[in-house]
Design a protein around this motif. Sequence first.
Motif, short mmCIF file in Angstrom:
data_model
loop_
_atom_site.label_atom_id
_atom_site.label_comp_id
_atom_site.label_asym_id
_atom_site.label_seq_id
_atom_site.Cartn_x
_atom_site.Cartn_y
_atom_site.Cartn_z
N MET A 70 0.83 -1.20 0.00
CA MET A 70 0.00 0.00 0.00
C MET A 70 0.87 1.25 0.00
N ALA A 71 1.98 1.19 0.74
CA ALA A 71 2.88 2.35 0.78
C ALA A 71 3.45 2.64 -0.60
N ASP A 72 3.79 1.58 -1.36
CA ASP A 72 4.30 1.76 -2.72
C ASP A 72 3.25 2.41 -3.61
N VAL A 73 2.00 1.95 -3.50
CA VAL A 73 0.92 2.52 -4.30
C VAL A 73 0.71 3.98 -3.92
N ARG B 230 2.81 6.14 -2.53
CA ARG B 230 3.94 6.97 -2.96
C ARG B 230 3.88 7.24 -4.46
N THR B 231 3.56 6.22 -5.25
CA THR B 231 3.52 6.38 -6.71
C THR B 231 2.35 7.27 -7.13
N ALA B 232 1.21 7.12 -6.44
CA ALA B 232 0.02 7.90 -6.81
C ALA B 232 0.01 9.28 -6.17
N GLY B 233 0.91 9.54 -5.23
CA GLY B 233 0.96 10.84 -4.56
C GLY B 233 -0.20 11.06 -3.60
N VAL B 234 -0.62 10.00 -2.92
CA VAL B 234 -1.71 10.09 -1.95
C VAL B 234 -1.28 9.40 -0.67
N SER B 235 -2.13 9.45 0.35
CA SER B 235 -1.82 8.82 1.62
C SER B 235 -2.14 7.32 1.56
N VAL B 236 -1.52 6.57 2.49
CA VAL B 236 -1.84 5.15 2.61
C VAL B 236 -3.31 4.96 2.97
N ALA B 237 -3.86 5.88 3.78
CA ALA B 237 -5.27 5.79 4.15
C ALA B 237 -6.18 5.89 2.93
N VAL C 270 -5.34 4.98 -0.17
CA VAL C 270 -5.20 3.72 -0.88
C VAL C 270 -6.05 2.65 -0.21
N SER C 271 -6.05 2.63 1.11
CA SER C 271 -6.84 1.65 1.85
C SER C 271 -8.33 1.80 1.53
N LYS C 272 -8.79 3.05 1.45
CA LYS C 272 -10.20 3.28 1.11
C LYS C 272 -10.52 2.74 -0.28
N VAL C 273 -9.63 2.96 -1.23
CA VAL C 273 -9.86 2.50 -2.60
C VAL C 273 -9.88 0.96 -2.63
#
Length: 326
Positions: A1-4, A6-13, A15-18
């Motif tokens: 999730m951290a990799d996603v 960082r690449t997308a320029g958003v928070s881990v939270a 990414v978790s929601k998505v």
Amino acid sequence: MADVARTAGVSVATVSKVVNGRYGVAQSTLARVQEVIDDLGYEASLGARSLRRHRTNVLGILVAEFEPFSTELLKGASTAVAATGYELLAYSGGGRGGDIGWEKRYLSRLSGTLIDGAIIVTPTVVGTNHGVPVVAVDPHTGPSGIPMIDSDNRGGAVLATEHLIALGHRRIGFLGGREDLDSAQQREEGFRQAMDAAGIPVDESLVAVGGYRPETADGPARTLLDRADPPTAVFAANDLSAIQVMTVARGLGMSLPDDLSVIGFDNVPESALATPPLTTINQPLQRMGSEALRLLVDLIDGRERPSHLRLPTELVMRASCAPPRH
């Protein structure tokens, strides 16, 4: 999730929601995160997913080993799972599952963290406390209260034997399956029922246990055929044993089907490829797999279903049977 993230320029939270389908993410952000997920090939851990949701949306199909019978069932289950929203995990202990109780060990490893329910193929022990919903396919002990799928083994054996009798055979051998399996017992009972109905005494010296495997069927098949008065036909309780009977017969110089007619049971793909192509009893293996999958999903979702489904069998005529020469 951290990799996603960082690449997308958003928070881990975010990414978790998505990943977990929660609200609160703008459509443009969702699209960007999903694109990164696709590019990176990210998949949530099944174990982590089960801890969060108490569900993995994964169903297991557990087999002692992958052989033609279980492989055909798996094909049916994998076809049916596409319409359910579940994924399918096929699991075997790598050939170590042939002993009594293998299914309990497999379930203890997978239930609760990796799978939401299981199809167990030919279980040796059918209990009720598995931790997840379970459907049994062709259990060793036959019907016992647990949801299960099987086919009409006795009726199919009657069809096979009646076919040989209708061709004019009277000296008919029977190569049975494993003595501890309900399916094998039902097939022998069907053979004896058809012989009795035709008024033909069963020659007990022509009844042997083949064990459902080529290597275990070889010796008994040789005993049936390598004698001064061999049978003119053999009904083998599964296709792999029947194919081995034909191999032994050819090795003894017999012509098929002129000297010996052979009929099997199952209709696995190997039966049509045998030399000659094997006449057999079709049990709808792929349908058994798909019905087991649908029954399991209904159990998980709380829908009422009959707990035992028995599917019909039918004769498939090919080139391995003919009238006896004498």
